[in-house]
Each structure stands twice: as structure tokens, then as C-alpha cells.
Design an enzyme around this catalytic site. Sequence first.
Site, PDB file in Angstrom:
ATOM      1  N   HIS A 145      15.119  84.682  53.336  1.00  0.00           N
ATOM      2  CA  HIS A 145      13.930  83.862  53.104  1.00  0.00           C
ATOM      3  C   HIS A 145      14.212  82.699  52.151  1.00  0.00           C
ATOM      4  CE1 HIS A 145      11.621  87.632  54.488  1.00  0.00           C
ATOM      5  NE2 HIS A 145      11.844  86.813  55.505  1.00  0.00           N
ATOM      6  N   HIS A 187      11.552  86.824  66.444  1.00  0.00           N
ATOM      7  CA  HIS A 187      11.317  88.226  66.060  1.00  0.00           C
ATOM      8  C   HIS A 187      10.543  88.181  64.741  1.00  0.00           C
ATOM      9  CE1 HIS A 187      14.731  88.434  68.800  1.00  0.00           C
ATOM     10  NE2 HIS A 187      14.546  89.730  68.944  1.00  0.00           N
ATOM     11  N   GLU A 221       6.466  88.387  68.749  1.00  0.00           N
ATOM     12  CA  GLU A 221       6.696  89.777  68.313  1.00  0.00           C
ATOM     13  C   GLU A 221       6.405  90.676  69.512  1.00  0.00           C
ATOM     14  OE1 GLU A 221       7.852  91.547  65.553  1.00  0.00           O
ATOM     15  OE2 GLU A 221       7.392  93.266  66.820  1.00  0.00           O
ATOM     16  N   ASP A 225       9.045  89.116  74.488  1.00  0.00           N
ATOM     17  CA  ASP A 225      10.425  89.368  74.092  1.00  0.00           C
ATOM     18  C   ASP A 225      10.991  88.076  73.466  1.00  0.00           C
ATOM     19  OD1 ASP A 225      13.096  90.796  74.305  1.00  0.00           O
ATOM     20  OD2 ASP A 225      13.468  88.962  75.425  1.00  0.00           O
ATOM     21  N   GLY A 226      11.570  88.222  72.290  1.00  0.00           N
ATOM     22  CA  GLY A 226      12.031  87.049  71.544  1.00  0.00           C
ATOM     23  C   GLY A 226      13.081  86.240  72.285  1.00  0.00           C
ATOM     24  N   ASP A 259      15.839  86.769  64.427  1.00  0.00           N
ATOM     25  CA  ASP A 259      16.012  87.823  63.421  1.00  0.00           C
ATOM     26  C   ASP A 259      15.767  89.197  64.047  1.00  0.00           C
ATOM     27  OD1 ASP A 259      16.199  89.188  61.028  1.00  0.00           O
ATOM     28  OD2 ASP A 259      14.229  88.563  60.296  1.00  0.00           O
TER      29      ASP A 259
HETATM   30  C1  LIG Z   1      13.909  92.135  61.222  1.00  0.00           C
HETATM   31  S1  LIG Z   1      12.272  92.227  61.818  1.00  0.00           S
HETATM   32  C2  LIG Z   1      11.673  90.584  61.625  1.00  0.00           C
HETATM   33  C3  LIG Z   1      11.412  90.154  60.220  1.00  0.00           C
HETATM   34  C4  LIG Z   1      10.866  88.767  60.086  1.00  0.00           C
HETATM   35  N1  LIG Z   1      11.639  87.789  60.851  1.00  0.00           N
HETATM   36  C5  LIG Z   1      10.839  88.347  58.635  1.00  0.00           C
HETATM   37  O1  LIG Z   1      11.828  87.777  58.140  1.00  0.00           O
HETATM   38  O2  LIG Z   1       9.814  88.558  57.983  1.00  0.00           O
HETATM   39  C6  LIG Z   1      12.505  92.326  63.560  1.00  0.00           C
HETATM   40  C7  LIG Z   1      11.221  92.389  64.348  1.00  0.00           C
HETATM   41  O3  LIG Z   1      11.540  92.208  65.730  1.00  0.00           O
HETATM   42  C8  LIG Z   1      10.671  92.988  66.514  1.00  0.00           C
HETATM   43  N2  LIG Z   1      11.313  93.127  67.833  1.00  0.00           N
HETATM   44  C9  LIG Z   1      12.188  94.069  68.270  1.00  0.00           C
HETATM   45  N3  LIG Z   1      12.632  93.756  69.495  1.00  0.00           N
HETATM   46  C10 LIG Z   1      12.047  92.584  69.835  1.00  0.00           C
HETATM   47  C11 LIG Z   1      12.133  91.735  70.953  1.00  0.00           C
HETATM   48  N4  LIG Z   1      12.923  92.032  71.996  1.00  0.00           N
HETATM   49  N5  LIG Z   1      11.409  90.597  70.959  1.00  0.00           N
HETATM   50  C12 LIG Z   1      10.609  90.264  69.913  1.00  0.00           C
HETATM   51  N6  LIG Z   1      10.478  91.043  68.827  1.00  0.00           N
HETATM   52  C13 LIG Z   1      11.191  92.178  68.780  1.00  0.00           C
HETATM   53  C14 LIG Z   1      10.495  94.243  65.718  1.00  0.00           C
HETATM   54  O4  LIG Z   1       9.302  94.916  66.100  1.00  0.00           O
HETATM   55  C15 LIG Z   1      10.465  93.706  64.288  1.00  0.00           C
HETATM   56  O5  LIG Z   1       9.140  93.469  63.885  1.00  0.00           O
END
Ligand SMILES: C[S@@+](CC[C@H](N)C(=O)[O-])C[C@H]1O[C@@H](n2cnc3c(N)ncnc32)[C@H](O)[C@@H]1O
Length: 279
Positions: A18, A41, A120, A145-146, A166
Site C-alpha cells: 500500500h 483482486h 472481486e 474474475d480478475g 493482487d
Molecule cells: C490479496 S486479496 C486482495 C487485497 C486487496 N488488493 C488489498 O490490497 O486491499 C485477494 C482477493 O482476491 C479475491 N479473489 C480470489 N480469486 C479471484 C479472482 N479469480 N478474481 C477476482 N478476485 C479474486 C479474494 O477473494 C481476495 O479478496
Amino acid sequence: MNYRHAFHAGNFADVFKHLLLSRILVYMTQKDAPMRYLDTHAGVGRYDLAGEEAQRTLEWRGGVGAIPLRGLPGPLADLLAPWLAALGERDEQGRPAAYPGSPALAQYLLRSQDKLILCELHPKDFRALRETMGRDRRMKCIEIDGYMALKAYVPPPERRGLVVVDPPFESVDEFERMAQAFLDAWRKWPTGVYALWHPVKDERATDAFYGDLRAAGVEKILRLELSLAPPTAEGRLVGTGLAVINPPHVLAQEARVLLPWLASRMGGPQARARVEDVA
Ligand SMILES: C[S@@+](CC[C@H](N)C(=O)[O-])C[C@H]1O[C@@H](n2cnc3c(N)ncnc32)[C@H](O)[C@@H]1O
């Protein structure tokens, strides 16, 4: 999808990521031209560090809790100021009322002319994301999906922007998936700024990731890492990294000040920082 970021919010890896994102955003918002922020993500946006998940691990204590409340020396105070402003008031333990994840940080630092797309996939976290981020006409939260979003939303109409990738690194091929999705996007939009998060656990895997980017012709890559200790046999997260593609020109210089300081605050004598132009 078992990963829940709420257990890890505000830990050393979050502070590293961050703070660096805040520096990129500060730089990119110096020009009046609008920009777009794409978070593939996103997580839930903001985290309650007094909540059950964060209290169970207490990881935040070694992260945001290790950042002093006062008395930062001049150059560090300047570099940390935008991120600290986004954190808001902290209690005596260094805990903010709500810890801003990447979406809340971007929401705070971006301007009225900018746009945010927050993706998300986890249904519960998506609902929480929409709720915690509130109403903001600049922002769209999308349950998608990200990696699909990365394909769909670049290049942005503004032709200026930051893409943050991320993923939770739950699957063994996450490095390959991230590299592939990034390269597909980069071929469509080679001038965008991209920040790709990765764990630092296995140097060979990390080297192979950067090697794949270079082999595909990506030229401007900054490799930023912070390891609190040497990798552990059981694979616990003790090292964190960010690959920044097309980094702002001041970022390497700033990281050379920030990361060794973070290593000394959050790690022991074995902590190491790495700032490297990948060529
Ligand atoms: C490491 S966390 C993100 C933290 C956020 N970027 C932050 O810095 O505050 C990863 C997130 O990706 C989500 N996630 C998992 N697989 C995903 C996908 N295929 N596409 C989008 N989100 C996904 C998870 O539910 C989780 O909330």
C-alpha cells in the site's frame, strides 16, 4: 477460494504494497489529465482490525502497528504522508479505525476526474466491498474474475492508468496465470502502469516470473521486494514483492529510502529489501 484477506489486513505485506501504491498514485495524479485505476483482486476495501479475523492472527501488529505514530525523520515523513493520511487517526497501538485496502487507498488519493474499477470474485467479499466503499460516482464494483477483467478493461478510455493485480496465490500456477494475463493486457496496452503483487518464497519461481516478462519483450520493470527472514520450510509468508511495469521514474529512488526502513521497522536483523531494475 478459501483466502480471506481480513485475516491478513494491515500486515507487513499490506504495508509494503500500500505504501508503494500510494507513491505511484501520488506521482500519477500530478498531471491534470484523468486516469483510471483498475483493481483486479480488490478484497473488501476496508478492514476492521478490531474484528474477529484480524484479532485471531494479530498480523497487523507487525505491519501497520510497527509504524511509529510520531517522530518520523523528514524524508520518510514526506514519503509516508499520503498513505498515513489515508489511514486517518490511529490509536496508541498504531491501529486505525478501519485499515484501507487498495480500493480505499485509491479512492482516497484519486481526484474527481479519475475513475476506479474494483473487481472481486468472492460473493461475500464482493457484497462487503460494495458496502464498505459506499457511493462514489467515479467508481464501479464488479463481481468478476480478475483476470477476465484485465482482458476486458484495458486499454481504458483515458489511456492513462494503474492496474493492480493482487491475487491470493492459492493455486500453484498463480505466477504463470498472472504473467499470462498481464502479458495479454500489456500487448493491448503497453504504456499502462501495472503493479503485480507476488509472494517471495521461492527465488527460482520469482526469477522465472521476471524472466517470462523479459522474454516477452517487457522492458521497464522494477522488482521490489521485502523479506523479513529467509524463506521457511513450511512456506509461511515472510517475503513480499511487487513487480511494477512502466514505473514512475522516481519510484526506484523512493523505494531505496522506504524499503530498507520498512525492513528495519517490521523485520529483525535478517530482513532484506531489494530494489532492482530488471534488464
Ligand atoms: C490479496 S486479496 C486482495 C487485497 C486487496 N488488493 C488489498 O490490497 O486491499 C485477494 C482477493 O482476491 C479475491 N479473489 C480470489 N480469486 C479471484 C479472482 N479469480 N478474481 C477476482 N478476485 C479474486 C479474494 O477473494 C481476495 O479478496
